[in-house]
Design an enzyme around this catalytic site. Structure first.
Site, PDB file in Angstrom:
ATOM      1  N   ALA A   1       0.852  -1.190   0.000  1.00  0.00           N
ATOM      2  CA  ALA A   1       0.000   0.000   0.000  1.00  0.00           C
ATOM      3  C   ALA A   1       0.886   1.237   0.000  1.00  0.00           C
ATOM      4  O   ALA A   1       2.001   1.204   0.510  1.00  0.00           O
ATOM      5  CB  ALA A   1      -0.890  -0.006   1.236  1.00  0.00           C
TER       6      ALA A   1
ATOM      7  N   GLY B   1       0.763  -5.052   1.046  1.00  0.00           N
ATOM      8  CA  GLY B   1      -0.362  -5.127   0.120  1.00  0.00           C
ATOM      9  C   GLY B   1       0.021  -5.761  -1.207  1.00  0.00           C
ATOM     10  O   GLY B   1      -0.821  -6.356  -1.881  1.00  0.00           O
TER      11      GLY B   1
ATOM     12  N   GLU C   1      -0.305  -9.320  -0.606  1.00  0.00           N
ATOM     13  CA  GLU C   1      -1.737  -9.609  -0.435  1.00  0.00           C
ATOM     14  C   GLU C   1      -2.453  -9.651  -1.780  1.00  0.00           C
ATOM     15  O   GLU C   1      -3.322 -10.491  -2.018  1.00  0.00           O
ATOM     16  CB  GLU C   1      -2.366  -8.552   0.485  1.00  0.00           C
ATOM     17  CG  GLU C   1      -1.860  -8.670   1.920  1.00  0.00           C
ATOM     18  CD  GLU C   1      -2.373  -7.557   2.816  1.00  0.00           C
ATOM     19  OE1 GLU C   1      -2.059  -6.383   2.525  1.00  0.00           O
ATOM     20  OE2 GLU C   1      -3.088  -7.852   3.780  1.00  0.00           O
TER      21      GLU C   1
ATOM     22  N   GLU D   1       3.982  -5.102   7.598  1.00  0.00           N
ATOM     23  CA  GLU D   1       3.111  -4.069   8.180  1.00  0.00           C
ATOM     24  C   GLU D   1       3.386  -3.825   9.650  1.00  0.00           C
ATOM     25  O   GLU D   1       3.313  -2.701  10.143  1.00  0.00           O
ATOM     26  CB  GLU D   1       1.641  -4.454   7.988  1.00  0.00           C
ATOM     27  CG  GLU D   1       1.112  -4.272   6.575  1.00  0.00           C
ATOM     28  CD  GLU D   1       1.359  -5.455   5.660  1.00  0.00           C
ATOM     29  OE1 GLU D   1       2.199  -6.326   5.995  1.00  0.00           O
ATOM     30  OE2 GLU D   1       0.718  -5.510   4.588  1.00  0.00           O
TER      31      GLU D   1
HETATM   32  C1  3H9 Z   1       0.511  -2.121   3.510  1.00  0.00           C
HETATM   33  O1  3H9 Z   1       0.782  -2.685   2.495  1.00  0.00           O
HETATM   34  C2  3H9 Z   1      -0.849  -2.165   4.144  1.00  0.00           C
HETATM   35  C3  3H9 Z   1      -1.734  -3.237   3.589  1.00  0.00           C
HETATM   36  O2  3H9 Z   1      -1.544  -4.440   4.312  1.00  0.00           O
HETATM   37  C4  3H9 Z   1      -3.186  -2.907   3.766  1.00  0.00           C
HETATM   38  C5  3H9 Z   1      -3.697  -1.724   3.035  1.00  0.00           C
HETATM   39  C6  3H9 Z   1      -5.185  -1.552   3.142  1.00  0.00           C
HETATM   40  N1  3H9 Z   1       4.584   3.430   0.191  1.00  0.00           N
HETATM   41  O3  3H9 Z   1      13.491   1.933   1.004  1.00  0.00           O
HETATM   42  P1  3H9 Z   1      13.889   2.621  -0.230  1.00  0.00           P
HETATM   43  C7  3H9 Z   1       9.400   4.757  -1.046  1.00  0.00           C
HETATM   44  S1  3H9 Z   1       1.612  -1.169   4.328  1.00  0.00           S
HETATM   45  C8  3H9 Z   1       5.084   4.622  -0.192  1.00  0.00           C
HETATM   46  O4  3H9 Z   1      14.905   3.694  -0.128  1.00  0.00           O
HETATM   47  P2  3H9 Z   1      14.947   0.170  -1.260  1.00  0.00           P
HETATM   48  C9  3H9 Z   1      10.409   5.242  -0.029  1.00  0.00           C
HETATM   49  O5  3H9 Z   1       9.848   6.177   0.845  1.00  0.00           O
HETATM   50  C10 3H9 Z   1       3.052  -1.184   3.328  1.00  0.00           C
HETATM   51  N2  3H9 Z   1       6.395   4.833  -0.454  1.00  0.00           N
HETATM   52  O6  3H9 Z   1      14.317   1.613  -1.381  1.00  0.00           O
HETATM   53  C11 3H9 Z   1      11.467   5.820  -0.918  1.00  0.00           C
HETATM   54  O7  3H9 Z   1      11.000   7.080  -1.361  1.00  0.00           O
HETATM   55  P3  3H9 Z   1      12.010   8.241  -1.684  1.00  0.00           P
HETATM   56  C12 3H9 Z   1       3.806  -2.421   3.537  1.00  0.00           C
HETATM   57  C13 3H9 Z   1       7.215   3.794  -0.343  1.00  0.00           C
HETATM   58  O8  3H9 Z   1      15.134  -0.299  -2.647  1.00  0.00           O
HETATM   59  C14 3H9 Z   1      11.456   4.892  -2.116  1.00  0.00           C
HETATM   60  O9  3H9 Z   1      10.198   4.225  -2.076  1.00  0.00           O
HETATM   61  N3  3H9 Z   1       5.066  -2.308   2.814  1.00  0.00           N
HETATM   62  C15 3H9 Z   1       6.753   2.532   0.048  1.00  0.00           C
HETATM   63  O10 3H9 Z   1      16.105   0.191  -0.322  1.00  0.00           O
HETATM   64  C16 3H9 Z   1      12.560   3.873  -2.108  1.00  0.00           C
HETATM   65  O11 3H9 Z   1      12.553   3.208  -0.850  1.00  0.00           O
HETATM   66  C17 3H9 Z   1       6.185  -1.931   3.422  1.00  0.00           C
HETATM   67  O12 3H9 Z   1       6.240  -1.682   4.605  1.00  0.00           O
HETATM   68  C18 3H9 Z   1       5.369   2.365   0.304  1.00  0.00           C
HETATM   69  N4  3H9 Z   1       4.868   1.183   0.671  1.00  0.00           N
HETATM   70  O13 3H9 Z   1      13.825  -0.729  -0.570  1.00  0.00           O
HETATM   71  C19 3H9 Z   1       7.389  -1.854   2.530  1.00  0.00           C
HETATM   72  N5  3H9 Z   1       7.811   1.690   0.083  1.00  0.00           N
HETATM   73  O14 3H9 Z   1      12.874   7.763  -2.809  1.00  0.00           O
HETATM   74  C20 3H9 Z   1       8.202  -0.660   2.900  1.00  0.00           C
HETATM   75  C21 3H9 Z   1       8.884   2.410  -0.291  1.00  0.00           C
HETATM   76  O15 3H9 Z   1      11.154   9.411  -2.024  1.00  0.00           O
HETATM   77  N6  3H9 Z   1       9.282  -0.452   1.954  1.00  0.00           N
HETATM   78  N7  3H9 Z   1       8.531   3.676  -0.548  1.00  0.00           N
HETATM   79  O16 3H9 Z   1      12.789   8.424  -0.407  1.00  0.00           O
HETATM   80  C22 3H9 Z   1      10.465  -1.095   2.035  1.00  0.00           C
HETATM   81  O17 3H9 Z   1      10.693  -1.927   2.869  1.00  0.00           O
HETATM   82  C23 3H9 Z   1      11.510  -0.713   1.029  1.00  0.00           C
HETATM   83  O18 3H9 Z   1      11.209   0.566   0.561  1.00  0.00           O
HETATM   84  C24 3H9 Z   1      11.620  -1.649  -0.183  1.00  0.00           C
HETATM   85  C25 3H9 Z   1      12.604  -1.017  -1.199  1.00  0.00           C
HETATM   86  C26 3H9 Z   1      12.169  -2.995   0.279  1.00  0.00           C
HETATM   87  C27 3H9 Z   1      10.274  -1.835  -0.874  1.00  0.00           C
END
Ligand code: 3H9
Length: 694
Positions: free
Chosen positions: A61, A102, A105, A125
């Site tokens: 998400a 998400g 999911e 999450e």
């Molecule tokens: C969810 O899914 C809820 C659902 O269960 C239910 C919904 C109803 N959203 O980490 P990085 C941005 S909750 C928005 O440096 P990497 C991040 O801010 C979500 N932005 O890269 C950054 O922006 P910027 C569950 C996001 O390659 C850029 O992407 N998911 C999101 O080292 C690059 O990020 C998570 O908790 C997001 N979801 O790692 C995953 N994710 O360039 C959280 C990333 O402007 N994310 N951004 O600074 C991560 O763990 C890592 O970002 C990921 C990539 C492994 C994906």
């Protein structure tokens, strides 16, 4: 358009295209629904592949939408998954790189899943203070079983796709071209009669589900103190096990809505974005070229220098370690080896890695051996004269373009830079002790530090897994400048009626890892004493309680001398309240004509935390930190501020700056009130009804 739609000989391919990580924001969600409908209405299409462009299938998400109308605007993720799951034509999720939250999911709503090896699969999450809110707590247990799924959901930790090859999650883990494999798979299942399999229809098989859930609950409740989400994850999985898929899903939704509004979740999301925001410097563009750092040198093999060297070695970067005397060098190397041996013993490091890491160190007594280094970090004695000698010598031996960094925690980086003819190459890299463990790195930007030097150091920080925060030049930089005001208040409170154990207990109950007096006993009270002595000369007008000086005059420097603010027994780090010290404090109050009164825990917490906030506000006003979240990251990663409160500046926003201003006004009118000079920005923001974070 956040989603691409293409057709390939009877197969529709829906590609999420919402950089950087294909977050499932509103337009992406709508695009998926459109794509599925388009494919349904096209008789030539037999199957649908759902995949992601760029560096992720989907990171989940879009967290930036949380608590905004877009988050709940249809199509919600739940609706999207329903549309996917009820598609008459089979939907195949083709997963690569990242399928998280998400994103996973969504894939679980597909009829089939095919993955490339090396993809990170997670429901993270819980790390954001929430639970999977689009069916993850219901479908993952049905896909991979109760135990494996609960581990993933409660820890949030990623698992590599190949490790899940036989778990029931994937129909295929396909090495080679994923797109080709997905199309071939789609054609195969497209030729089959429906209905196609749904994860929701699978059963959760477990010989003793109730027993395992109870075991998980016991384990988690001990660890998840102050964080409500992990236990809610278990509750939601249990609801599905006991009451079936639909009721479980409804319960999961309820928990998600409640958790996303908690201050803990807000704090964790603030930290997630704060960490990423810290790496961005307003006037240093993201495409600034960086210098190549293939070889590092560290000057000083003491506790700090050794710890700093380990960071680079751990990242595979060779380090030349310089000392002035052979025995100091030998001692330093022995300590590094001992640290690695301890990691091997704990099973955190493979035995063969120990020698490999040690082999990356080149010990030396000669500055000439530093001439190939791309970065030289100085960690010598904290005195300007000593730094001067080192930097003058470095200026002679370092190759052109080498970055010269000082690990100073208090000294003026501009003065240090002026010892060289290349101030543009000089920067502060303030590591925190133990430097191989602590996450924080304050990067101190001198007035002449070149932009590419900053960009290089920030990139390198990521490589060595530090949270790097840029600070301008000032005494103590961000962290220590603020902690000084905190300690000052702690000492005033002793004078006014509190005792060390009461102050420590109150702030530890608030969530700090360690109160100011236990911390000071651990670090050594003589360090603060030396700083105060300097202050008395530099700022004779600044009012300090002399109570800590009195303690130091008796030689009670802390744990290392067997006594400080507390008593210590040999070989035991427990802090025992000290009768001698408590009496000394009482006598001091009398001498200072201070009337001792009962100080409430609430006052202790307010005075300590608001002292941080007030100084933090001044640091922002002066441009020493470029944003409030940078200050929070310093305190979360370097000073034991409770993560679930999100750092001092976010905490102040939570309390409301109006209330912070009023409290500071109250304390300013009391004895020792001259220490409270309200930062003008607090009053300004409070009047506008705003906070530091907007
Ligand atoms: C969810 O899914 C809820 C659902 O269960 C239910 C919904 C109803 N959203 O980490 P990085 C941005 S909750 C928005 O440096 P990497 C991040 O801010 C979500 N932005 O890269 C950054 O922006 P910027 C569950 C996001 O390659 C850029 O992407 N998911 C999101 O080292 C690059 O990020 C998570 O908790 C997001 N979801 O790692 C995953 N994710 O360039 C959280 C990333 O402007 N994310 N951004 O600074 C991560 O763990 C890592 O970002 C990921 C990539 C492994 C994906």
């Amino acid at each position: 358009m956040a989603v691409d739609y293409t057709t390939h000989d009877g197969v529709a391919v829906i590609t999420l295209n919402n950089p950087p990580v294909n977050g499932l924001g509103l337009s992406t969600r709508a695009g998926i629904v459109d794509g599925i409908e388009r494919a349904q209405n096209d008789p030539s299409i037999k199957a649908i592949v759902l995949t992601g462009a760029g560096k992720a299938f989907s990171g989940g998400a879009d967290i930036t939408e949380f608590n905004t109308p877009k988050a709940t605007q249809e199509p919600t993720l739940a609706t999207v998954i329903k549309v996917v799951e009820s598609s008459a034509k089979p939907v195949i999720a083709a997963i690569h790189s990242v399928a998280m939250g998400g994103g996973l999911e969504l894939a679980l709503g597909a009829h089939y899943r095919i993955a490339a090896p090396g993809a990170q699969i997670a429901l993270p999450e819980v790390k954001l203070g929430i639970l999977p809110g689009a069916g993850g707590t219901q479908r993952l247990p049905r896909a991979i079983g109760l135990e494996a799924s609960l581990n993933m959901i409660v820890s949030g930790a990623p698992v590599l796709s190949e490790k899940l090859a036989d778990s029931g999650l994937f129909d295929e883990v396909a090495p080679g071209d994923l797109a080709e494999a997905a199309l071939a798979f789609a054609r195969k299942v497209g030729a089959k009669e429906g209905p196609h399999p749904r994860v929701r229809d699978r059963q959760i098989e477990h010989p003793n589900a109730a027993g395992f859930i109870q075991f998980a609950r016991n384990t988690v409740s001990a660890m998840a103190k102050n964080f409500p989400a992990p236990l809610k994850c278990i509750d939601a999985v249990e609801a599905g096990v006991q009451n079936g898929f639909d009721k479980g899903l409804a319960f999961e939704r309820e928990c998600f809505i409640a958790l996303v509004q908690t201050p803990e979740s807000h704090a964790l999301r603030h930290a997630f974005f704060g960490e990423r925001a810290a790496s961005k410097i307003p006037d240093v563009p993201a495409d600034t070229p960086v210098r190549d750092i293939a070889q590092v040198a560290v000057i000083g093999a003491g506790t700090m220098g050794g710890g700093i060297a380990m960071n680079f070695i751990n990242a595979g970067i060779p380090v030349t370690l310089l000392e002035t005397k052979q025995d100091a060098l030998d001692r330093g190397l022995a300590t590094i080896r001992k640290n690695y041996e301890a990691s091997v013993k704990k099973g955190k490091l493979k035995p063969e890695a120990l020698d490999q890491r040690m082999a990356l160190i080149t010990p030396t007594l000669s500055y000439d051996d530093l001439k190939h280094a791309d970065l030289i970090v100085e960690a010598v004695f904290e005195e300007l004269g000593v730094k001067e000698q080192v930097f003058r010598r470095l200026d002679e031996v370092a190759k052109p373009g080498a970055i010269l960094a000082s690990n100073t925690s208090t000294l003026d980086v501009d003065r240090i830079a002026a010892f060289t003819k290349r101030p543009q190459d000089v920067v502060g890299m303030h590591f925190f002790s133990p430097a191989n463990v602590m996450k924080l790195l304050e990067v101190v930007r001198g007035k002449d530090t070149a932009k590419d030097v900053l960009a290089t150091v920030m990139k390198l920080a990521k490589k060595i897994r530090k949270t790097a925060v840029v600070s301008g030049v000032c005494d103590g930089f961000i962290g220590n400048r603020m902690i000084e005001q905190y300690i000052r208040q702690a000492l005033f409170m002793l004078e006014e009626g509190a005792l060390p154990a009461q102050v420590d207990k109150a702030i530890e109950k608030f969530g700090f890892a360690m109160g100011p007096f236990r911390m000071s006993d651990l670090a050594g009270n003589d360090i603060g004493w030396a700083i105060r002595k300097r202050r008395y000369q530099e700022h004779p007008d600044m009012h300090y309680s002399k109570i800590a000086d009195r303690l130091c005059e008796t030689g009670r420097f802390g744990q290392k001398t067997g006594g400080g603010w507390y008593d210590y027994k040999a070989g035991d780090r427990t802090a025992y309240p000290s009768k001698v010290v408590d009496e000394m404090i009482g006598a001091f109050s009398k001498e200072a004509n201070a009337e001792r009164r009962k100080i409430s825990d609430e006052e202790i917490v307010e005075r300590l935390v608001f002292a941080l906030v007030n100084e933090g506000a001044k640091i922002l006003e002066e441009g020493i930190a470029s944003k409030a979240s940078d200050i929070d990251m310093v305190y979360l990663t370097g000073y034991g501020f409770p993560l679930y409160r999100g750092g001092p500046m976010l905490y102040a926003d939570t309390v409301g700056l109006y209330n912070v201003e009023r409290a500071i006004g109250r304390y300013a009118a009391r004895p020792n009130g001259d220490a409270w000079q309200l930062a003008p920005s607090i009053a300004k923001l409070a009047a506008q009804g705003r906070g530091f974070n907007g």
